[in-house]
Motif scaffolding. Structure first.
Motif, PDB file in Angstrom:
ATOM      1  N   UNK A 242      96.404  10.019  80.717  1.00 49.04           N
ATOM      2  CA  UNK A 242      96.703  11.443  80.563  1.00 49.04           C
ATOM      3  C   UNK A 242      95.456  12.296  80.337  1.00 49.04           C
ATOM      4  N   UNK A 243      94.297  11.674  80.225  1.00 54.07           N
ATOM      5  CA  UNK A 243      93.070  12.383  79.875  1.00 54.07           C
ATOM      6  C   UNK A 243      92.431  12.990  81.130  1.00 54.07           C
ATOM      7  N   UNK A 244      92.519  14.298  81.257  1.00 56.76           N
ATOM      8  CA  UNK A 244      91.993  14.973  82.447  1.00 56.76           C
ATOM      9  C   UNK A 244      90.473  15.097  82.441  1.00 56.76           C
ATOM     10  N   UNK A 245      89.837  14.668  81.375  1.00 56.82           N
ATOM     11  CA  UNK A 245      88.376  14.709  81.320  1.00 56.82           C
ATOM     12  C   UNK A 245      87.749  13.559  82.091  1.00 56.82           C
ATOM     13  N   UNK A 246      88.579  12.577  82.463  1.00 58.99           N
ATOM     14  CA  UNK A 246      88.063  11.402  83.156  1.00 58.99           C
ATOM     15  C   UNK A 246      88.934  11.056  84.358  1.00 58.99           C
ATOM     16  N   UNK A 247      88.310  10.430  85.349  1.00 59.48           N
ATOM     17  CA  UNK A 247      89.027   9.733  86.409  1.00 59.48           C
ATOM     18  C   UNK A 247      89.067   8.269  86.004  1.00 59.48           C
ATOM     19  N   UNK A 248      90.179   7.593  86.256  1.00 63.14           N
ATOM     20  CA  UNK A 248      90.280   6.209  85.785  1.00 63.14           C
ATOM     21  C   UNK A 248      90.634   5.243  86.907  1.00 63.14           C
ATOM     22  N   UNK A 249      90.250   4.003  86.684  1.00 61.55           N
ATOM     23  CA  UNK A 249      90.614   2.913  87.582  1.00 61.55           C
ATOM     24  C   UNK A 249      90.770   1.667  86.726  1.00 61.55           C
ATOM     25  N   UNK A 250      91.980   1.135  86.666  1.00 61.67           N
ATOM     26  CA  UNK A 250      92.254  -0.060  85.876  1.00 61.67           C
ATOM     27  C   UNK A 250      92.283  -1.270  86.798  1.00 61.67           C
ATOM     28  N   UNK A 251      91.444  -2.245  86.488  1.00 59.28           N
ATOM     29  CA  UNK A 251      91.274  -3.408  87.350  1.00 59.28           C
ATOM     30  C   UNK A 251      91.718  -4.691  86.652  1.00 59.28           C
ATOM     31  N   UNK A 252      92.367  -5.602  87.376  1.00 60.69           N
ATOM     32  CA  UNK A 252      92.776  -6.882  86.785  1.00 60.69           C
ATOM     33  C   UNK A 252      91.648  -7.908  86.806  1.00 60.69           C
ATOM     34  N   UNK A 254      89.130 -10.220  84.642  1.00 58.62           N
ATOM     35  CA  UNK A 254      89.148 -10.774  83.302  1.00 58.62           C
ATOM     36  C   UNK A 254      90.483 -10.480  82.637  1.00 58.62           C
ATOM     37  N   UNK A 255      90.436  -9.794  81.505  1.00 63.71           N
ATOM     38  CA  UNK A 255      91.639  -9.445  80.747  1.00 63.71           C
ATOM     39  C   UNK A 255      92.016  -7.988  80.974  1.00 63.71           C
ATOM     40  N   UNK A 256      91.527  -7.426  82.079  1.00 66.91           N
ATOM     41  CA  UNK A 256      91.788  -6.026  82.391  1.00 66.91           C
ATOM     42  C   UNK A 256      90.622  -5.153  81.974  1.00 66.91           C
ATOM     43  N   UNK A 257      90.065  -4.414  82.910  1.00 69.85           N
ATOM     44  CA  UNK A 257      88.967  -3.485  82.642  1.00 69.85           C
ATOM     45  C   UNK A 257      89.375  -2.115  83.174  1.00 69.85           C
ATOM     46  N   UNK A 258      89.291  -1.096  82.332  1.00 71.59           N
ATOM     47  CA  UNK A 258      89.552   0.265  82.781  1.00 71.59           C
ATOM     48  C   UNK A 258      88.244   1.043  82.822  1.00 71.59           C
ATOM     49  N   UNK A 259      87.921   1.550  84.002  1.00 71.86           N
ATOM     50  CA  UNK A 259      86.728   2.363  84.186  1.00 71.86           C
ATOM     51  C   UNK A 259      87.111   3.824  84.080  1.00 71.86           C
ATOM     52  N   UNK A 260      86.352   4.575  83.305  1.00 72.24           N
ATOM     53  CA  UNK A 260      86.572   6.007  83.134  1.00 72.24           C
ATOM     54  C   UNK A 260      85.310   6.752  83.593  1.00 72.24           C
ATOM     55  N   UNK A 261      85.472   7.580  84.601  1.00 71.90           N
ATOM     56  CA  UNK A 261      84.356   8.406  85.086  1.00 71.90           C
ATOM     57  C   UNK A 261      84.511   9.802  84.523  1.00 71.90           C
ATOM     58  N   UNK A 262      83.536  10.243  83.748  1.00 70.23           N
ATOM     59  CA  UNK A 262      83.622  11.566  83.121  1.00 70.23           C
ATOM     60  C   UNK A 262      83.475  12.657  84.167  1.00 70.23           C
ATOM     61  N   UNK A 263      84.465  13.555  84.207  1.00 70.24           N
ATOM     62  CA  UNK A 263      84.441  14.649  85.175  1.00 70.24           C
ATOM     63  C   UNK A 263      84.470  16.022  84.502  1.00 70.24           C
ATOM     64  N   UNK A 264      84.727  16.068  83.192  1.00 74.18           N
ATOM     65  CA  UNK A 264      84.736  17.338  82.449  1.00 74.18           C
ATOM     66  C   UNK A 264      84.010  17.149  81.139  1.00 74.18           C
TER      67      UNK A 264
END
Length: 264
Positions: A242-252, A254-264
């Motif tokens: 829900x955080x509009x300050x970041x773009x996200x990509x959740x990858x399976x 390992x145990x799951x890694x979520x990448x957050x790219x700061x856009x705001x």
């Protein structure tokens, strides 16, 4: 998976039988024994194929040595898996990161993966509550010739982050941050890191699928440490989505890694 001492203690409390799973015939099949194994793949053979074909042949000798050192530690479940280490190393190179941070170090496998990927003048601010674990892996890091890139701080990360934020020159100065620590503080880290990571910079949160428990019903049987931190991971995932300050990509990975790219 560099986690807290409390998480590790909960993990080693579990009996060996809980490391097994039933197959379709009701028989018990031991799960993959690779150190740091947290793959969500249903087939252990497929995971081993990935390791043998793409990961181990390209794993630097220093990382292999560190993985073997970590395997002898009673809390080796906390380490980053070899395939995730390879992923982090590639990611650092792809984004051209130079100034980075790692919250949660353990023996330093992911730290070494990052250090090897950084340019000669690259830096990592590394934080962990346990220097002893870090020093287990330090000889491998030194042998690899990248120890000069690392500024290790022992103790909780939040006070260090607050000190960094107090100086405006640190705002937006980090290219990449990897968080693999106390799950109950992930959102506290997130709010602070958004001030420290540059626009277009990345934050990686580890363990965001938390052993697959995020899709289990509340009354499902789980290991104690899995159940304890599960709600924190669920709240984090909803908040990041829900955080509009970041773009996200959740990858399976390992145990799951979520990448957050700061856009705001």
């Amino acid at each position: 998976m560099a986690t807290t001492a409390a998480e590790a203690a909960k993990a080693v409390e579990q009996p060996a039988a809980e490391q097994q799973q039933a197959n379709g015939n009701g028989e018990q099949k031991t799960r993959h024994q690779e150190v740091g194994h947290k793959s969500l793949l249903k087939s252990d053979d497929l995971y081993q194929y990935i390791l043998d074909t793409s990961v181990y042949p390209r794993e630097p000798e220093s990382m292999k040595e560190l993985r073997e050192v970590t395997a002898k530690h009673p809390w080796n479940l906390m380490t980053t898996s070899a395939d995730e280490g390879q992923f982090l190393n590639m990611l650092i190179k792809l984004i051209g990161a130079k100034k980075t941070m790692e919250i949660g170090v353990y023996t330093g496998y992911s730290l070494l993966a990052t250090a090897l990927a950084l340019p000669e003048d690259g830096t990592i601010l590394a934080m962990d509550i346990n220097r002893e674990n870090y020093e287990l892996g330090l000889p491998c890091i030194e042998k690899a010739g990248v120890a000069h890139k690392i500024d290790f701080r022992e103790g909780p990360a939040l006070p260090v982050l607050d000190d960094l934020i107090a100086d405006e020159k640190n705002h937006g100065s980090f290219d990449f941050v990897f968080v693999d620590a106390d799950k109950d503080n992930y959102l506290n880290y997130h709010e602070r890191l958004l001030k420290l990571v540059k626009l277009g910079g990345l934050i990686g949160y580890d363990n965001t699928l938390w052993n697959g428990s995020v899709v289990l019903p509340d009354d499902a049987p789980m290991r104690k440490y899995i159940r304890y931190y599960r709600d924190f991971v669920l709240v984090l995932n909803k908040a990041l989505a829900a955080d509009e300050r970041v773009e996200i990509c959740q990858l399976p990975v390992g145990d799951g890694v979520t990448l957050c790219r700061r856009v705001k």
